[in-house]
Design an enzyme around this catalytic site. Structure first.
Site, PDB file in Angstrom:
ATOM      1  N   LYS A  68     -27.011   0.796  24.916  1.00 36.48           N
ATOM      2  CA  LYS A  68     -25.994   0.414  23.933  1.00 36.48           C
ATOM      3  C   LYS A  68     -26.112   1.287  22.689  1.00 36.48           C
ATOM      4  O   LYS A  68     -25.146   1.848  22.202  1.00 36.48           O
ATOM      5  CB  LYS A  68     -26.173  -1.063  23.599  1.00 36.48           C
ATOM      6  N   GLU A 107     -37.652   4.800  24.934  1.00 40.35           N
ATOM      7  CA  GLU A 107     -37.987   4.877  26.357  1.00 40.35           C
ATOM      8  C   GLU A 107     -36.845   5.507  27.144  1.00 40.35           C
ATOM      9  O   GLU A 107     -37.045   6.389  27.989  1.00 40.35           O
ATOM     10  CB  GLU A 107     -38.252   3.460  26.916  1.00 40.35           C
ATOM     11  N   GLY A 131     -27.060  -6.701  24.179  1.00 48.06           N
ATOM     12  CA  GLY A 131     -27.706  -6.025  25.298  1.00 48.06           C
ATOM     13  C   GLY A 131     -28.023  -6.947  26.467  1.00 48.06           C
ATOM     14  O   GLY A 131     -27.719  -6.643  27.622  1.00 48.06           O
ATOM     15  N   ARG A 132     -28.630  -8.090  26.183  1.00 51.73           N
ATOM     16  CA  ARG A 132     -29.051  -8.971  27.278  1.00 51.73           C
ATOM     17  C   ARG A 132     -27.890  -9.757  27.882  1.00 51.73           C
ATOM     18  O   ARG A 132     -28.087 -10.556  28.803  1.00 51.73           O
ATOM     19  CB  ARG A 132     -30.166  -9.903  26.789  1.00 51.73           C
ATOM     20  N   GLU A 185     -35.818 -13.511  24.116  1.00 53.13           N
ATOM     21  CA  GLU A 185     -35.286 -12.636  23.067  1.00 53.13           C
ATOM     22  C   GLU A 185     -34.204 -13.378  22.278  1.00 53.13           C
ATOM     23  O   GLU A 185     -33.995 -13.117  21.098  1.00 53.13           O
ATOM     24  CB  GLU A 185     -34.724 -11.341  23.673  1.00 53.13           C
ATOM     25  N   HIS A 197     -48.573 -19.867  46.717  1.00 54.70           N
ATOM     26  CA  HIS A 197     -49.905 -19.405  47.127  1.00 54.70           C
ATOM     27  C   HIS A 197     -50.598 -18.644  45.997  1.00 54.70           C
ATOM     28  O   HIS A 197     -51.543 -17.895  46.236  1.00 54.70           O
ATOM     29  CB  HIS A 197     -49.780 -18.537  48.379  1.00 54.70           C
ATOM     30  N   LYS A 255     -41.689  -1.272  17.361  1.00 51.78           N
ATOM     31  CA  LYS A 255     -41.057   0.042  17.563  1.00 51.78           C
ATOM     32  C   LYS A 255     -41.392   0.973  16.404  1.00 51.78           C
ATOM     33  O   LYS A 255     -41.749   2.136  16.600  1.00 51.78           O
ATOM     34  CB  LYS A 255     -39.527  -0.100  17.618  1.00 51.78           C
TER      35      LYS A 255
END
Ligand code: F6P
Length: 538
Positions: free
Chosen positions: A196, A202, A254-255, A340, A371, A500
């Site tokens: 965005k 990254e 974003g999410r 978030e 398990h 950041k």
């Protein structure tokens, strides 16, 4: 409210869950909501009818309905960023006008969707080519909301794939890039840079690496790059021409962005028509959320059950347990969506939050989790409310027995959590197994399940694009409801910024260009340790 809630929660703990069924024959029906092929069962919780009424009254008093309508109508409910919240508009392209600050945003949404469809059709038909011919592989580079939504949905929809293979590169760890690029032909690979902001470290680092990888064999790598972003100036600076940029407004967080351009990999994988069904599923849940009375409203009640567990009962985490291998990434997706959005320390007006913020969300698909960590869920001293998600029908028609076993396991877990096993029952079992005396007592104690552990179950017919759309929209609105009731802004994420900033400042320190005397002793020692290893390594 807090005091009343806590008192209710304390009484509920003493009362347990099973007695509620004994006193109320109609409980299973009264504590479930069915909507369009989806059943939400919350009967296996401590909520009594009176508790539920109190929760619904709280939702009314908190103004959930008013806030919801404000969101859908484009008001600037993301107050800390001065933005509207309109991911819902992305999944309702046929809807009427929605004005943000006097401007109808629907034409731009429709236009971008139409461009995405045209592009996806060209790629899928082989008429959009790479240097080596048709596109066989797509690499989506993005992180957070620009990664988890696409990756989770593409994986969930594997049954419907008939397009290029999709890969997801997110981590700045070079191992991620190396593992994904290994085996791909750069001449037949399409690269999607999904960001965005188009500044995320990254993503931009990975994008540059992949461009270099491609440039080794392809003359014009930018011709095989696409950008999904709101920052057209930055995509141009990267070398991607406007006709291969799919943008979206700042009213899409974003999410919450998989419904629009960020969902391009999903559209490429399963085609524009199936993507359209995905959008329709989301829009159908929107309609339900907007129209159903609060007590019969699936997202509202899912939100209220979550708040009940967290705020009234004091359970600090929530396990998301999809009994669906193709929903393996759903817990990770929901982690970002919930944590978030609702992991905040202050209310909308900046004053400290008076209650704990949203819970820790975690999980894995069943039956694998059984398990691994279910031991703690059944017998650990911390109660973990569980949310089971399962389809009535599997996606592999030749493997129906697998699906019967999956369902049996899923339903057995919620039953076991609620029912438990008493000391007397454990003693009887140990007696039958031949134990006696002190040894029987010792062994029996280990086999007690205290029970009374809450869970909810979401069952739907089968995992189709439409159902997936409903499912995601359901959780988005659940997070919204919880956020409104906590009085926070669910649509910003300032909490990710400090780390950041400090990472940027640490780069020159690691490189030895800055001694960073202002850093604390621990951070300096960690840097020195690593630099020493580098130095000795030559
Ligand atoms: O750092 C958090 C965050 O901003 C998320 O909210 C977002 O989904 C992710 O980073 C990626 O951001 P972008 O799409 O701008 O690269």
């Amino acid at each position: 409210m807090q005091d009343e809630l806590k008192a209710r929660g304390a009484a509920a703990r003493v009362r347990g869950i099973l007695p509620l069924f004994e006193a109320d024959e109609g409980r299973a029906e009264a504590f479930s909501i069915e909507y369009e092929g989806m059943l939400f069962d919350y009967a296996k919780t401590h909520l009594s009818r009176e508790d539920r009424d109190a929760m619904v009254q709280w939702a009314e008093a908190a103004g959930v309905a008013t806030r919801r309508d404000a969101m859908f109508s484009g008001q600037l409910i993301n107050e800390t960023e001065g933005r509207a919240v309109l991911h819902t508009a992305l999944r309702n392209p046929e809807g009427g006008p929605i004005e943000v600050a006097g401007r109808d945003v629907m034409p731009e949404i429709r236009d971008t969707l139409a461009r995405m469809k045209r592009f996806a059709r060209r790629v899928r038909a082989g008429s959009f080519k790479g240097a080596g011919g048709e596109i066989t592989d797509v690499v989506n580079i993005g992180i957070g909301g620009s990664h988890l939504g696409p990756e989770m949905t593409v994986r969930a929809m594997a049954t419907f794939h008939d397009g290029p293979r999709c890969h997801f590169l997110s981590n700045v760890d070079g191992a991620d890039a190396a593992d994904i690029l290994d085996g791909l032909d750069p001449r037949q690979t399409l690269v999607i840079v999904a960001s965005k902001s188009f500044t995320t470290q990254e993503t931009m680092t990975n994008a540059a690496t992949v461009r270099d990888w491609m440039a080794e064999v392809v003359d014009d790598p930018a011709a095989q790059f696409v950008a999904l972003s709101s920052a057209q100036d930055k995509t141009a600076a990267f070398g991607i021409p406007p006709d291969r940029v799919f943008d979206f407004g700042d009213y899409v967080g974003g999410r919450y962005s998989v419904w629009g351009p960020i969902g391009l990999s999903l559209m490429l994988a399963m085609g524009p028509d199936a993507f359209g069904m995905f959008l329709r599923g989301g829009a159908s849940m929107d309609q339900h959320f907007r129209e159903a009375p609060l007590a019969e409203n699936m997202p509202v009640m899912l939100g209220l059950v979550g708040l009940w567990h967290h705020q009234a009962m004091g359970f600090p985490t929530r396990a998301m347990l999809p009994y669906a291998q193709r929903l393996a990434r759903l817990p990770a997706y929901l982690q970002q969506l919930e944590m978030e959005s609702n992991g905040k320390r202050v209310q909308m007006d900046g004053t400290p939050l008076e209650m704990p913020s949203g819970p820790v969300v975690w999980g894995e698909p069943g039956t694998n989790g059984q398990h691994a960590f279910y031991q703690l869920i059944h017998q650990g001293t911390q109660v973990v409310p569980c949310e089971f998600i399962v389809a009535a029908k599997g996606q592999e028609p030749r493997l129906t027995r697998h699906h019967e076993l999956l369902l049996a396991n899923c339903f057995a877990q919620s039953e076991a959590l609620m029912r438990g096993r008493s000391l007397d029952e454990a003693r009887a079992l140990m007696g039958e197994a031949g134990h006696a005396g002190d040894e029987l007592e010792r062994q029996a104690a280990h086999r007690v399940f205290e029970g009374g552990r809450p869970s909810v179950t979401l069952v739907f017919d089968e995992l189709t694009p439409y159902r997936l759309g409903q499912l995601i929209a359901l959780y988005e609105h659940r997070v919204f409801v919880e956020g409104v009731m906590l009085g926070i802004n669910s649509f910003d994420q300032w909490g990710v910024e400090l780390g950041k900033e400090l990472a940027r400042a640490l780069e020159p320190v690691l490189a030895g260009e800055d001694a960073a005397p202002e850093k604390d002793g621990s951070t300096r020692a960690l840097v020195a340790y690593v630099r020493d290893i580098w130095r000795r390594g030559g």
